[in-house]
Design a protein around this motif. Structure first.
Motif, PDB file in Angstrom:
ATOM      1  N   ALA A  41       0.854  -1.191   0.000  1.00 58.01           N
ATOM      2  CA  ALA A  41       0.000   0.000   0.000  1.00 58.01           C
ATOM      3  C   ALA A  41       0.886   1.235   0.000  1.00 58.01           C
ATOM      4  N   SER A  42       0.286   2.354  -0.364  1.00 55.13           N
ATOM      5  CA  SER A  42       1.005   3.627  -0.310  1.00 55.13           C
ATOM      6  C   SER A  42       1.101   4.091   1.133  1.00 55.13           C
ATOM      7  N   THR A  43       2.196   4.796   1.429  1.00 54.33           N
ATOM      8  CA  THR A  43       2.391   5.301   2.783  1.00 54.33           C
ATOM      9  C   THR A  43       3.218   6.582   2.713  1.00 54.33           C
ATOM     10  N   ILE A  44       3.353   7.228   3.853  1.00 57.90           N
ATOM     11  CA  ILE A  44       4.172   8.445   3.953  1.00 57.90           C
ATOM     12  C   ILE A  44       5.312   8.170   4.922  1.00 57.90           C
ATOM     13  N   ARG A  45       6.519   8.479   4.498  1.00 55.52           N
ATOM     14  CA  ARG A  45       7.696   8.287   5.348  1.00 55.52           C
ATOM     15  C   ARG A  45       8.416   9.629   5.541  1.00 55.52           C
ATOM     16  N   LYS A  46       8.999   9.791   6.722  1.00 58.72           N
ATOM     17  CA  LYS A  46       9.880  10.930   6.954  1.00 58.72           C
ATOM     18  C   LYS A  46      11.303  10.530   6.577  1.00 58.72           C
ATOM     19  N   VAL A  47      11.907  11.299   5.692  1.00 60.71           N
ATOM     20  CA  VAL A  47      13.281  11.012   5.280  1.00 60.71           C
ATOM     21  C   VAL A  47      14.129  12.265   5.468  1.00 60.71           C
ATOM     22  N   GLN A  48      15.420  12.042   5.569  1.00 58.97           N
ATOM     23  CA  GLN A  48      16.360  13.155   5.699  1.00 58.97           C
ATOM     24  C   GLN A  48      16.896  13.525   4.311  1.00 58.97           C
ATOM     25  N   ARG A  49      16.768  14.808   3.975  1.00 62.73           N
ATOM     26  CA  ARG A  49      17.272  15.315   2.702  1.00 62.73           C
ATOM     27  C   ARG A  49      18.403  16.314   2.970  1.00 62.73           C
ATOM     28  N   GLU A  50      19.396  16.273   2.103  1.00 56.91           N
ATOM     29  CA  GLU A  50      20.474  17.256   2.225  1.00 56.91           C
ATOM     30  C   GLU A  50      20.130  18.473   1.377  1.00 56.91           C
ATOM     31  N   THR A  51      20.140  19.649   1.992  1.00 60.16           N
ATOM     32  CA  THR A  51      19.801  20.885   1.286  1.00 60.16           C
ATOM     33  C   THR A  51      21.009  21.403   0.519  1.00 60.16           C
ATOM     34  N   SER A  52      20.787  22.430  -0.288  1.00 55.02           N
ATOM     35  CA  SER A  52      21.863  23.019  -1.094  1.00 55.02           C
ATOM     36  C   SER A  52      22.957  23.630  -0.226  1.00 55.02           C
ATOM     37  N   SER A  53      22.586  23.993   1.003  1.00 51.95           N
ATOM     38  CA  SER A  53      23.575  24.591   1.912  1.00 51.95           C
ATOM     39  C   SER A  53      24.371  23.542   2.679  1.00 51.95           C
ATOM     40  N   GLY A  54      24.054  22.265   2.447  1.00 47.06           N
ATOM     41  CA  GLY A  54      24.795  21.199   3.097  1.00 47.06           C
ATOM     42  C   GLY A  54      24.176  20.701   4.390  1.00 47.06           C
ATOM     43  N   THR A  55      23.108  21.325   4.848  1.00 45.23           N
ATOM     44  CA  THR A  55      22.421  20.855   6.062  1.00 45.23           C
ATOM     45  C   THR A  55      21.407  19.776   5.701  1.00 45.23           C
ATOM     46  N   ARG A  56      20.948  19.051   6.723  1.00 40.42           N
ATOM     47  CA  ARG A  56      19.960  17.995   6.493  1.00 40.42           C
ATOM     48  C   ARG A  56      18.652  18.379   7.175  1.00 40.42           C
ATOM     49  N   GLU A  57      17.554  18.123   6.505  1.00 39.51           N
ATOM     50  CA  GLU A  57      16.246  18.417   7.086  1.00 39.51           C
ATOM     51  C   GLU A  57      15.265  17.290   6.752  1.00 39.51           C
ATOM     52  N   ALA A  58      14.256  17.146   7.635  1.00 37.18           N
ATOM     53  CA  ALA A  58      13.262  16.079   7.455  1.00 37.18           C
ATOM     54  C   ALA A  58      12.260  16.475   6.377  1.00 37.18           C
ATOM     55  N   GLU A  59      11.873  15.482   5.593  1.00 35.96           N
ATOM     56  CA  GLU A  59      10.881  15.714   4.537  1.00 35.96           C
ATOM     57  C   GLU A  59       9.937  14.515   4.482  1.00 35.96           C
ATOM     58  N   ARG A  60       8.656  14.785   4.297  1.00 37.56           N
ATOM     59  CA  ARG A  60       7.661  13.722   4.186  1.00 37.56           C
ATOM     60  C   ARG A  60       7.499  13.344   2.721  1.00 37.56           C
ATOM     61  N   VAL A  61       7.663  12.065   2.413  1.00 38.77           N
ATOM     62  CA  VAL A  61       7.550  11.621   1.023  1.00 38.77           C
ATOM     63  C   VAL A  61       6.535  10.487   0.918  1.00 38.77           C
ATOM     64  N   HIS A  62       5.850  10.444  -0.201  1.00 38.15           N
ATOM     65  CA  HIS A  62       4.927   9.350  -0.502  1.00 38.15           C
ATOM     66  C   HIS A  62       5.712   8.215  -1.158  1.00 38.15           C
ATOM     67  N   THR A  63       5.460   7.013  -0.701  1.00 43.66           N
ATOM     68  CA  THR A  63       6.123   5.851  -1.287  1.00 43.66           C
ATOM     69  C   THR A  63       5.197   4.641  -1.176  1.00 43.66           C
ATOM     70  N   ARG A  64       5.515   3.579  -1.874  1.00 44.48           N
ATOM     71  CA  ARG A  64       4.728   2.359  -1.807  1.00 44.48           C
ATOM     72  C   ARG A  64       5.598   1.257  -1.217  1.00 44.48           C
ATOM     73  N   LEU A  65       5.041   0.582  -0.203  1.00 38.31           N
ATOM     74  CA  LEU A  65       5.768  -0.478   0.477  1.00 38.31           C
ATOM     75  C   LEU A  65       5.020  -1.796   0.375  1.00 38.31           C
ATOM     76  N   GLU A  66       5.782  -2.884   0.405  1.00 35.39           N
ATOM     77  CA  GLU A  66       5.198  -4.216   0.570  1.00 35.39           C
ATOM     78  C   GLU A  66       5.842  -4.837   1.794  1.00 35.39           C
ATOM     79  N   ILE A  67       5.016  -5.232   2.756  1.00 31.48           N
ATOM     80  CA  ILE A  67       5.542  -5.804   3.987  1.00 31.48           C
ATOM     81  C   ILE A  67       5.022  -7.222   4.184  1.00 31.48           C
ATOM     82  N   GLU A  68       5.796  -8.015   4.915  1.00 31.20           N
ATOM     83  CA  GLU A  68       5.322  -9.321   5.365  1.00 31.20           C
ATOM     84  C   GLU A  68       4.666  -9.121   6.726  1.00 31.20           C
TER      85      GLU A  68
END
Length: 378
Positions: A41-68
């Motif tokens: 199913a589709s879900t939303i995950r928080k991931v760390q992205r590196e910005t142009s200034s070199g810092t890292r910030e959290a971002e919410r992304v849509h992705t599809r996962l399959e779990i057991e």
């Protein structure tokens, strides 16, 4: 439940793609998804992205996962399923083998894969995707100052609204306050019925409770329907029945559903068949106790002797995380059917299913007495 794709064989592997559309569908999904299945199913995950200034910030992304699947939790208040398991597909946001919890709610599609689609899973899917398997009975459980508006579906009894109003005493100077409060209470109940009861689907609206409040509401509803030209009430008068109940609380719904005036209207619904089967069991337990048994071991012995006429099972037995235990109850169900017996699988979300659950979740009416069962050390 909307079936978007189906590809499976009985007692073999397969996959279905489904979209739950109402609270009843959420319950069916809860009964379909088992430990060891794979769910995507589709879900939303928080991931760390590196910005142009070199810092890292959290971002919410849509992705599809399959779990057991390792655990399934049903929140019947929010009507949400929370399925926990390990990620089994490569994903840029979630590591392979990492744990994740997928949330499934109404209108969120998902894919379900099983290694074995047994007869219970297939029957559950058929019920879920049957357009007629909706809430066919509505009930107003009412007593002075308290009312519940409920919808009784094939597998779930849903409380759509609880109405509570403080009613002053009906005598002396307080009489005017009583009339005002009781009219406000009855109007709130009427509005709840208009909002939540779809007469194009329900076969029967039951108004039930002790004393005169149910009659007051019945009279008020038709009086207001005439004054305001509420066609939905006037045109469905034949579907509305008054029934005595010992209480205006939800637990009294079981006795209401077994009332003859109600049974005549809903006799071919799944909920009514459950109520009737359980009543027959308790009648047999009182009148011919050697032909009414309950408990896993007792039922197993009775089945070995081909003695089961009617088998009563709680759907909770099929949600057992132990696969061999589930398989045992699936085989028992198939075997009783093949030998000409009747099988009723009770929803634990119905009052009748709750009552069966108190008897270990499994019981049977026998074709003939088995007196030696009483002497066995089970």
């Amino acid at each position: 439940m909307k079936l978007r794709h189906r590809d499976y064989i009985l007692n073999g592997p397969g996959v279905v793609k489904l979209t739950p559309e109402n609270p009843e569908d959420m319950w069916y999904a809860y009964n379909l998804i088992a430990v060891g299945d794979r769910l995507a199913a589709s879900t939303i995950r928080k991931v760390q992205r590196e910005t142009s200034s070199g810092t890292r910030e959290a971002e919410r992304v849509h992705t599809r996962l399959e779990i057991e699947v390792e655990a399934v939790d049903y929140d019947n208040v929010a009507n949400v399923l929370r399925i926990r398991g390990k990620n089994v597909t490569e994903n840029e946001h979630v590591k392979l083998g990492a744990y994740h919890t997928l949330e499934i709610d109404q209108q969120r599609p998902f894919s379900l894969s099983k290694d074995i689609w047994d007869s219970i899973a297939i029957d559950t899917l058929k019920w879920a995707c049957d357009p007629a398997a909706t809430s066919e009975v509505a009930a107003v459980m009412i007593q002075e100052g308290l009312a519940y508006v409920c919808l009784v579906g094939q597998s779930v009894t849903t409380t759509k609204m609880k109405i509570e109003t403080s009613i002053p005493r009906k005598h002396g100077p307080a009489i005017a306050g009583y009339e005002k409060a009781i009219n406000k209470f009855l109007e709130n109940v009427l509005q709840a019925v208009l909002r939540h009861v779809d007469f194009s689907i329900v076969r029967c609206l039951i108004i039930a409770g002790p004393g005169f409040t149910k009659d007051q509401f019945h009279n008020y509803m038709f009086s207001e329907a005439t004054k305001r030209e509420l066609r939905v009430i006037i045109e469905n008068k034949s579907k509305i029945v008054l029934v005595h109940a010992s209480s205006g609380y939800k637990h009294a719904l079981k006795e209401v559903l077994s009332a003859p005036s109600v049974m005549n209207l809903i006799m071919d619904t799944k909920a009514a068949k459950e109520v009737k089967a359980l009543k027959e069991f308790f009648d047999m337990l009182s009148n011919d106790p050697l032909r009414a048994i309950y408990g896993p071991k007792e039922v197993e012995i009775a089945h070995d002797r081909l003695a089961i006429q009617t088998l009563l099972l709680s759907d909770e037995l099929f949600r057992n995380a132990d696969i061999p235990t589930r398989r045992k109850y699936v085989d028992l169900t198939d075997s009783v059917k093949s030998s000409g017996g009747d099988v009723h699988i009770f929803s634990s979300m119905h009052v009748s299913g709750e009552q069966l659950g108190q008897l270990s979740g499994i019981a049977a009416i026998l074709r003939f007495p088995l007196p030696d069962l009483e002497d066995m050390d089970l």
